[in-house]
Write an enzyme that holds these catalytic residues in place. Sequence first.
Site, mmCIF file in Angstrom:
data_model
loop_
_atom_site.group_PDB
_atom_site.id
_atom_site.type_symbol
_atom_site.label_atom_id
_atom_site.label_comp_id
_atom_site.label_asym_id
_atom_site.label_seq_id
_atom_site.Cartn_x
_atom_site.Cartn_y
_atom_site.Cartn_z
ATOM 1 C CG ASP A 47 -4.504 6.725 1.942
ATOM 2 O OD1 ASP A 47 -3.828 7.448 2.217
ATOM 3 O OD2 ASP A 47 -4.282 5.461 1.828
ATOM 4 C CG HIS B 231 -1.731 1.327 1.466
ATOM 5 N ND1 HIS B 231 -3.267 0.932 1.325
ATOM 6 C CD2 HIS B 231 -1.426 2.331 1.697
ATOM 7 C CE1 HIS B 231 -3.655 2.199 1.560
ATOM 8 N NE2 HIS B 231 -2.714 2.997 1.530
ATOM 9 C CD GLU B 232 1.621 3.787 3.412
ATOM 10 O OE1 GLU B 232 2.254 4.992 2.956
ATOM 11 O OE2 GLU B 232 0.587 3.788 3.587
ATOM 12 C CG HIS C 164 0.414 6.407 -0.709
ATOM 13 N ND1 HIS C 164 -0.458 6.918 -1.296
ATOM 14 C CD2 HIS C 164 -0.130 5.516 0.557
ATOM 15 C CE1 HIS C 164 -1.562 6.577 -0.569
ATOM 16 N NE2 HIS C 164 -1.327 5.698 0.509
#
Length: 288
Positions: free
Chosen positions: A137, A43-44, A47
């Site tokens: 988020d 997930h990170e 980003h």
Amino acid sequence: MINFLHLLKKIKINPLFWFVIGIGILTGYFKEVIMVFSIIFIHEMGHSVAAHFFKWRIRKIELLPFGGVAEVEEYGNRPLKEEFIVIISGPIQHIWLIALSYLFLPFEFWTVNDHQMFLSHNMMILLFNLLPIWPLDGGKLLYLFISTKLPFQQSLETTLKTSLFLLCSFAVVSIYLFPFHLNLWIVLLFLLFTHYFDWKQRSYAYMRFLMERYYKTEEPFVATVPVLVAAKQTVQEVLKTFKRGVKHKVVIKDRSMAPKKMIYEKVVLKAFFEEKKANEPISQLTLR
């Protein structure tokens, strides 16, 4: 080309994350801990890759039990569409992760229980991250939307106030539904602390926003938006009308001026930072 090694060096693990991992290991949920860690890490990285693609200056990406927080040195001065892409690049990773789990089902190493557990953790992390609570988020998307309507300082304060109300509401619901969920309460306390800290630092964030606009030589903006102000408004008051993600030109609405006087934002910022004219009327600045 994305330098993954450079991005990996930016990843930091919050002590709270280690605490949750420790609880998982001690209680015999090692496989679940590995799943959660992998999901949050991917997930990170979503980003991070998006931010790196747009050449953002990434200070660190901190892993938390419910996701992560990216610290960048842009201070609200990137195009809003870039920020939107960077924000959603985390949540969209869950789509292919869920699809991958379905593809693994025919193989012996991936059982139905593994699949259900993986789906459950993916959905939990995804849905929690999309709550409109800062700095999740969803909270960042809320901030982005408010920023299209209000100036920087107002949008930040409105976001934090709205987010705090939603956080408190979520906590009340959690008391009823999950009164003994230790991990959840640790996360909620962390979010509450983040709200307190960011509220105390809001004036600092505003000044960094202005300084970045003045001293940065690059022009990342794609739109110039006029700001209509009264001739008697001070330089300081005019700066409080500046928004994120756009460049401004100040137009003074005064019938005695024909044609209308227009001042570029760099002139206003220079008057504030270098010429010490924060309390002078904007009409006193010369067009440069």
